[in-house]
Design an enzyme around this catalytic site. Structure first.
Site, PDB file in Angstrom:
ATOM      1  N   GLY A   1     -34.285  26.666  47.797  1.00  0.00           N
ATOM      2  CA  GLY A   1     -33.209  26.546  48.770  1.00  0.00           C
ATOM      3  C   GLY A   1     -33.119  27.711  49.725  1.00  0.00           C
ATOM      4  O   GLY A   1     -32.025  28.141  50.091  1.00  0.00           O
TER       5      GLY A   1
ATOM      6  N   ARG B   1     -32.156  28.605  54.500  1.00  0.00           N
ATOM      7  CA  ARG B   1     -30.979  29.144  55.192  1.00  0.00           C
ATOM      8  C   ARG B   1     -30.069  29.820  54.155  1.00  0.00           C
ATOM      9  O   ARG B   1     -30.339  29.804  52.959  1.00  0.00           O
ATOM     10  CB  ARG B   1     -30.220  28.036  55.923  1.00  0.00           C
TER      11      ARG B   1
ATOM     12  N   LYS C   1     -36.421  21.779  51.134  1.00  0.00           N
ATOM     13  CA  LYS C   1     -36.810  20.469  51.659  1.00  0.00           C
ATOM     14  C   LYS C   1     -36.601  20.293  53.163  1.00  0.00           C
ATOM     15  O   LYS C   1     -36.984  19.269  53.712  1.00  0.00           O
ATOM     16  CB  LYS C   1     -36.062  19.366  50.917  1.00  0.00           C
TER      17      LYS C   1
ATOM     18  N   TYR D   1     -18.533  19.232  39.822  1.00  0.00           N
ATOM     19  CA  TYR D   1     -19.163  20.427  40.386  1.00  0.00           C
ATOM     20  C   TYR D   1     -19.204  21.561  39.368  1.00  0.00           C
ATOM     21  O   TYR D   1     -20.220  22.245  39.208  1.00  0.00           O
ATOM     22  CB  TYR D   1     -18.413  20.875  41.641  1.00  0.00           C
TER      23      TYR D   1
END
Length: 301
Positions: A16, A19, A41, A168
């Site tokens: 990841g 950014r 991705k 989450y």
């Protein structure tokens, strides 16, 4: 937090990292001359989210590192395996893994579609486990102070951290549980397995989901600097910790925290899973002239 050159020549696999926090850590390590594998991705620019694996790679190389951008969705085992193999072929091994990729949807039980539940758990908990599993054979071979660092919170089993965002919390705590287990499982291999979490919200796309804006957040640099401190510690003795970014840096002698504010002087928001009210957080000194202005509250698992 100045670079010391300790990561020069080491290979760092970061998920990841196109950014946000992941990219900031990648650039920080690149300033030492590290080899960085960006496993993410995003290959085409998003209308609202700037950055791709290729633009991130350019920034890494501009900072002084070597970079291998790999197209990876960590939900898929074959893509992870391929990226790991590419990294080993190009750089000769893997010395550090940063599990940064994450999906966030802080929604209540009745407002979390199962598609969203699956996405968060497949990326956060399952993805972290799988990427670690694929990198560990090479981390075990590394003679360069191997580490795993997960971007995940302290394991505090209090109802308030589950209320309103059960799915989450389960997904992020799954990442923390990977630290709990793997730190002990690979202690004898000399692999440091730790976690890092921000005291305040961080000014990334993730905070935009809350609708608060970035005024009460800190920049990604604070996480990058804290990660650097942790990754340069001796993994044989420094393992099994869930650390808070500010505490890591205070312990390392950093005195100016106002420089990390997205909007200097703005009140800061405590992040989820941080046991501190907004009032308590904003009473903490942001700049001190001497000493370390506090002691570490790193959680030892």
């Amino acid at each position: 937090m100045q670079n010391t050159g300790e990561l020069a020549g080491r290979t760092i696999f970061i998920t990841g990292a196109s950014r946000g926090i992941g990219k900031a850590i990648a650039i920080k390590c690149a300033r030492d001359g590290a080899n960085v594998v960006i496993a993410a991705k995003t290959t085409e620019p998003h209308p609202k989210l700037p950055g791709t694996i290729y633009t991130a790679a350019q920034e890494v190389e501009a900072a002084g590192g070597k970079c291998l951008p790999c197209i990876v969705d960590i939900r898929f085992e074959d893509q992870v395996q391929s990226a790991v193999e590419q990294a080993v072929q190009k750089f000769g091994g893997i010395d550090i893994l940063v599990n940064n990729a994450s999906a966030i949807s802080p929604t209540g039980t009745l407002h979390t579609p199962m598609k969203t539940y699956d996405l968060m758990n497949n990326i956060n908990a399952r993805g972290t486990f799988m990427v670690s599993q694929k990198c560990l054979p090479y981390l075990k071979k590394s003679k360069k102070n191997p580490h795993i660092l997960n971007n995940c919170p302290p394991l505090v089993m209090e109802p308030r951290w589950f209320k309103g965002n059960v799915a989450y919390t389960m997904a992020k705590y799954g990442m923390s549980m990977c630290v709990l287990g793997m730190a002990e499982e690979f202690r004898d291999d000399g692999i440091g397995v730790n976690a890092l979490w921000p005291r305040t919200t961080i000014g990334t796309a993730a905070i935009d989901v809350t609708g608060r804006g970035r005024g009460g957040s800190r920049t990604t640099d604070i996480m990058a600097d804290a990660a650097y401190v942790m990754l340069t510690r001796d993994g044989r003795s420094y393992t099994g910790n869930i650390a808070i970014d500010e505490d890591v840096l205070r312990e390392a002698g950093v005195r100016d925290f106002e420089k990390y504010s997205c909007v200097p002087g703005h009140d800061l928001y405590p992040d989820l899973f941080v046991d501190e009210t907004m009032e308590e957080l904003n009473k903490r000194p942001r700049v001190t002239s001497r000493g370390t202005a506090g002691t570490s509250k790193t959680s030892k698992l």
